[in-house]
Write an enzyme that holds these catalytic residues in place. Structure first.
Site, PDB file in Angstrom:
ATOM      1  N   ASP A  26       0.833  -1.201   0.000  1.00  0.00           N
ATOM      2  CA  ASP A  26       0.000   0.000   0.000  1.00  0.00           C
ATOM      3  C   ASP A  26       0.872   1.258   0.000  1.00  0.00           C
ATOM      4  OD1 ASP A  26      -1.515  -2.215   0.697  1.00  0.00           O
ATOM      5  OD2 ASP A  26      -2.807  -1.107   2.055  1.00  0.00           O
ATOM      6  N   ASN A  81      -9.273  -0.895  -1.253  1.00  0.00           N
ATOM      7  CA  ASN A  81     -10.512  -0.423  -0.637  1.00  0.00           C
ATOM      8  C   ASN A  81     -10.561   1.105  -0.542  1.00  0.00           C
ATOM      9  OD1 ASN A  81      -8.422  -1.066   1.437  1.00  0.00           O
ATOM     10  ND2 ASN A  81      -9.920  -0.204   2.864  1.00  0.00           N
ATOM     11  N   HIS A  82      -9.415   1.753  -0.336  1.00  0.00           N
ATOM     12  CA  HIS A  82      -9.396   3.218  -0.313  1.00  0.00           C
ATOM     13  C   HIS A  82      -9.613   3.787  -1.717  1.00  0.00           C
ATOM     14  CE1 HIS A  82      -8.097   4.221   3.876  1.00  0.00           C
ATOM     15  NE2 HIS A  82      -7.783   2.929   3.847  1.00  0.00           N
ATOM     16  N   HIS A 196      -2.966  -4.495   2.130  1.00  0.00           N
ATOM     17  CA  HIS A 196      -4.130  -4.180   2.945  1.00  0.00           C
ATOM     18  C   HIS A 196      -3.871  -4.193   4.447  1.00  0.00           C
ATOM     19  CE1 HIS A 196      -8.280  -3.563   3.942  1.00  0.00           C
ATOM     20  NE2 HIS A 196      -8.479  -4.777   4.415  1.00  0.00           N
TER      21      HIS A 196
END
Length: 235
Positions: A26, A81-82, A196
């Site tokens: 990430d 997800n962001h 994640h």
């Protein structure tokens, strides 16, 4: 008859015969730190490629740079997800998003927000990369099925929009494999690379490799660049 976007949810890449392929955890708006990690690994943009497990934005100071990086021909990312918050900025749980680093997005003009949303909507849910040693899969959080072929089929030919949403949410949000230390792995792949969940060092469970070593936390984390040929982190 339900309608589903024609966006390619699985993107395939042939083997890199000219240079090296890396995956990175990430990023969360810390592209300067990422570039420093690439420089340390002697990354060569003319021949090397970088694959991101997603979450390009939120929390860091350089979220706007995500669009510039997505324009680079050697940089390829799955949706995190962001990133999915951005795609659904007008319908998502805004309070939760802002609490988790999304305040920067509210400072953009509406045209800028729509540009981000349209660009991020093109991100695939899964990437697969051929290597001399076998196929590598990349998703943000996890593959919710025992085989890569089943995930590919569920994403490319979903039975319903509700089923597609369920599968995508697992790919973007699930932490069960890491929390339960599942070692079964994913059939049909040499390795599955995910992010994640921030961890101090990369963790391998079966053939699933977790690489979010929190490079977006400057005080304590670092970016892991996983060589997809050797499955070892770059020095």
């Amino acid at each position: 008859m339900f309608e589903i976007s024609a966006v390619a949810r699985v993107k395939h890449f042939a083997a890199n015969t000219a240079g090296r392929d890396f995956a990175v955890g990430d990023i969360h708006g810390h592209f300067t730190r990422l570039q420093a990690a690439l420089d340390a690994a002697r990354f060569t943009p003319s021949v090397d490629r970088l694959f991101s497990v997603g979450d390009l934005i939120d929390r860091g100071p350089e979220c706007r740079a995500a669009l510039d990086w997505l324009d680079k021909p050697w940089f390829h990312a799955v949706c995190g997800n962001h990133d999915d918050y951005v795609v659904h900025f007008d319908t998502c749980a805004v309070d939760s998003w802002i609490f988790n680093g999304g305040l920067w997005f509210t400072h953009l003009s509406l045209p800028e927000q729509k540009t981000f949303a349209a660009t991020f909507a093109e991100l695939p849910i899964a990437i697969e990369v051929e290597t001399a040693q076998g196929l590598i899969g990349i998703v943000h959080a996890d593959c919710p099925f025992p085989s890569w072929a089943q995930l590919r089929n569920e994403l490319q030919s979903p039975k319903s929009s509700q089923r597609l949403m369920q599968v995508q949410n697992r790919c973007l949000w699930s932490r069960s494999r890491l929390e339960q230390r599942e070692t079964q792995g994913v059939a049909g792949l040499r390795a599955l690379v995910v992010g994640h969940s921030p961890i101090p060092v990369p963790v391998r469970l079966g053939n699933v490799i977790h690489i979010d070593t929190a490079g977006w936390r400057p005080a304590e984390g670092y970016f892991t660049l996983l060589n997809l040929e050797t499955l070892e982190p770059a020095p």
